[in-house]
Write an enzyme that holds these catalytic residues in place. Structure first.
Site, PDB file in Angstrom:
ATOM      1  N   TRP A 130     -77.622  -3.261 -30.830  1.00 49.39           N
ATOM      2  CA  TRP A 130     -77.269  -4.676 -30.767  1.00 49.39           C
ATOM      3  C   TRP A 130     -78.415  -5.553 -30.275  1.00 49.39           C
ATOM      4  CZ3 TRP A 130     -78.455  -5.640 -25.843  1.00 49.39           C
ATOM      5  CH2 TRP A 130     -78.333  -4.568 -24.939  1.00 49.39           C
ATOM      6  N   ASN A 131     -79.464  -4.976 -29.651  1.00 44.91           N
ATOM      7  CA  ASN A 131     -80.406  -5.829 -28.928  1.00 44.91           C
ATOM      8  C   ASN A 131     -81.312  -6.662 -29.839  1.00 44.91           C
ATOM      9  OD1 ASN A 131     -81.653  -3.400 -29.662  1.00 44.91           O
ATOM     10  ND2 ASN A 131     -83.047  -3.432 -27.909  1.00 44.91           N
ATOM     11  N   HIS A 155     -73.563  -0.521 -37.756  1.00 44.02           N
ATOM     12  CA  HIS A 155     -74.180  -1.339 -36.720  1.00 44.02           C
ATOM     13  C   HIS A 155     -73.420  -1.180 -35.402  1.00 44.02           C
ATOM     14  CE1 HIS A 155     -77.102  -4.101 -35.405  1.00 44.02           C
ATOM     15  NE2 HIS A 155     -77.142  -4.909 -36.429  1.00 44.02           N
ATOM     16  N   SER A 157     -71.050  -1.947 -32.429  1.00 47.41           N
ATOM     17  CA  SER A 157     -69.708  -2.507 -32.584  1.00 47.41           C
ATOM     18  C   SER A 157     -69.574  -3.926 -32.044  1.00 47.41           C
ATOM     19  CB  SER A 157     -68.684  -1.594 -31.894  1.00 47.41           C
ATOM     20  OG  SER A 157     -68.641  -0.329 -32.518  1.00 47.41           O
ATOM     21  N   GLY A 206     -81.524   3.716 -30.790  1.00 47.51           N
ATOM     22  CA  GLY A 206     -80.468   3.678 -29.790  1.00 47.51           C
ATOM     23  C   GLY A 206     -80.828   4.473 -28.558  1.00 47.51           C
ATOM     24  N   GLU A 228     -85.556   6.619 -32.969  1.00 43.01           N
ATOM     25  CA  GLU A 228     -86.280   5.692 -32.087  1.00 43.01           C
ATOM     26  C   GLU A 228     -85.349   5.436 -30.908  1.00 43.01           C
ATOM     27  OE1 GLU A 228     -87.152   2.968 -29.923  1.00 43.01           O
ATOM     28  OE2 GLU A 228     -86.759   1.513 -31.507  1.00 43.01           O
ATOM     29  N   CYS A 262     -86.412  -1.782 -25.833  1.00 43.61           N
ATOM     30  CA  CYS A 262     -86.899  -0.416 -25.597  1.00 43.61           C
ATOM     31  C   CYS A 262     -88.370  -0.410 -25.229  1.00 43.61           C
ATOM     32  CB  CYS A 262     -86.626   0.462 -26.816  1.00 43.61           C
ATOM     33  SG  CYS A 262     -87.301  -0.171 -28.361  1.00 43.61           S
ATOM     34  N   GLU A 359     -84.617   4.946 -17.441  1.00 41.81           N
ATOM     35  CA  GLU A 359     -84.833   3.684 -18.130  1.00 41.81           C
ATOM     36  C   GLU A 359     -83.932   2.619 -17.512  1.00 41.81           C
ATOM     37  OE1 GLU A 359     -84.957   1.816 -22.633  1.00 41.81           O
ATOM     38  OE2 GLU A 359     -83.671   3.544 -22.251  1.00 41.81           O
TER      39      GLU A 359
END
Length: 454
Positions: A130-131, A155, A157, A206, A228, A262, A359
């Site tokens: 989503w980002n 995609h 949700s 993701g 990725e 990311c 992260e």
């Protein structure tokens, strides 16, 4: 089950959609497979014309598409505009260069003639986050299409309107039916889709967890995958840094997209002799960021995309503080109905502290002090991730030696780490495998076929 579109700024329900039943899902995959039979026969020139029409539509609808991104996932409107521009650039780049990238390569062997050719595989599935709800899809979709494949998209949700808008754009660009279909399904259908014999490969952008699950399914079904995944990028500040250059980029790199990127800088690895000066100026600049409505030009820090993500971030921050990190700025939720989190800085981050190893996907920077170049390299590499890193120094030769020593897929010197359609993009270690973009990316979902003629 319904897919809901909720505005992260005010929690308004914007729209909701029924998920596909099995019949609708079967129809979509059938259309994509049928579309491949037609699309693969198009010449590069005809594919390029179609993809350039897609670029024109992106430019024409730039404002409305950017507003959709902002309202559905929360990023600043100016950042959403830049995202649409980048998608259009990718269309134009591959339209102009795909034929050359995939041209047969002559090889010298014991044959009269031998060469390597790059042929399409079929229907490729994308599982996207989503980002960057448009860019992540387009950087997958455009090279896949120009290579002669077709695509289906599952995609995230929480961005169903963006997913449907992309499908609408492809249709408006007058590509053959089935070249691209959005699958309105939840994550519970992903394994079934990958296992379908008509699906020839899968690309995921993701989380590490999602990567493990999807790579396992793809591997079981013996299908090509490109992963990725997450990143914990190092921003390495050497003692000869130009702070006038480094500080503004440090703020952008960590807090763009509310820190939900990311390849944003997450670990600021600073040599001790410059640390106090860097932290003081960085803290001052970060403190000027303003939370608010992402459609308002005065806002410089957007809300996070979902409240559960904000809660997870705060747990990471709280845990890091209990383990010995120091609160230099923020470290609290923002006020109001939106998914706001204050621009935050953690100091004294050391091994054993959560923020050192995990992260941190939100507007929180971690400061790690090191003595010299070798310790900076060791700390940067002391991470399960290996996506990107930047090095800041007025001595490019010194910085380049560090760049070549880092276990990452992307190393930038005195610049913001970013994806560039002209450069291959991807990571190592738990940041994934395979590459997107450039010539390396377009070849990922092709049959690299050797032809030998006596």
């Amino acid at each position: 089950m319904k897919l809901q579109s909720v505005n992260p700024f005010n929690q308004d329900l914007l729209a909701e959609f029924e998920v596909f039943d099995n019949n609708s899902l079967e129809q979509a995959i059938t259309e994509a497979n049928r579309g491949f039979g037609l699309w693969r026969q198009f010449t590069y020139s005809k594919r390029a014309d179609a993809v350039k029409r897609l670029a024109s539509l992106l430019k024409k609808q730039r404002d409305s598409l950017a507003k959709l991104i902002t309202c559905e996932m929360g990023k600043l409107y100016k950042e959403a505009l830049a995202e649409i521009d980048k998608c259009a650039l990718a269309c134009e780049y591959y339209a102009d260069n795909a034929e050359q990238m995939l041209a047969p390569v002559q090889a010298t062997t014991d044959a009269s003639r031998s060469y390597i050719t790059y042929q399409p595989l079929g229907v490729i599935m994308a599982v996207m986050p989503w980002n960057f709800p448009f860019w992540q899809v387009f950087r997958f979709l455009v090279p896949v299409l120009m290579a002669g494949n077709t695509a289906v998209l599952k995609h995230a949700s929480n961005v169903p309107q963006c997913a449907l808008a992309i499908e609408k754009l492809v249709k408006e660009a007058d590509l053959p039916d089935g070249c691209f279909r959005t699958l309105m399904v939840g994550s519970n259908k992903v394994e079934q889709i990958i296992a379908d014999k008509r699906i020839k490969g899968v690309a995921l952008t993701g989380s590490e967890l999602a990567g493990r699950q999807i790579a396992k399914v793809a591997g079981y079904n013996i299908k090509k995958s490109v992963m990725e995944l997450g990143g914990s990028d190092a921003f390495i500040v050497l003692d000869d840094v130009d702070l006038n250059l480094a500080i503004p980029t440090a703020v952008t790199s960590r807090f763009m997209n509310a820190g939900q990127t990311c390849i944003s800088a997450k670990r600021f690895i600073v040599q001790s002799s410059i640390a106090e000066q860097f932290v003081e100026q960085f803290k001052q600049a970060v403190g000027q960021l303003t939370l608010g409505d992402p459609l308002d030009p005065a806002t410089t820090l957007a809300p996070m995309a979902r409240n559960d993500l904000r809660s997870e971030l705060h747990q990471q921050v709280t845990h890091s503080l209990k383990q010995g990190a120091v609160n230099l700025l923020g470290c609290e939720r923002g006020e109001g109905d939106g998914n706001f989190y204050q621009a935050s800085i953690l100091g004294s981050v050391k091994p054993g502290i959560l923020a050192y190893q995990e992260e941190i996907f939100g507007p929180v920077a971690s400061i790690i002090e090191v003595a010299d170049d070798q310790e900076a390299i060791a700390v940067a590499n002391d991470s399960p991730f290996g996506l990107g890193a930047s090095i800041w120094s007025q001595d490019n030769e010194r910085a380049e030696q560090i760049a070549l020593s880092l276990e990452v897929g992307n190393a930038f010197i005195n610049g913001l780490v970013k994806s560039d359609v002209r450069l291959p993009f991807g990571g190592v270690k738990r940041s994934g495998y395979g590459r997107e973009l450039a010539a390396e990316g377009i070849k990922e979902f092709t049959n690299i076929k050797s032809v030998w003629i006596k």
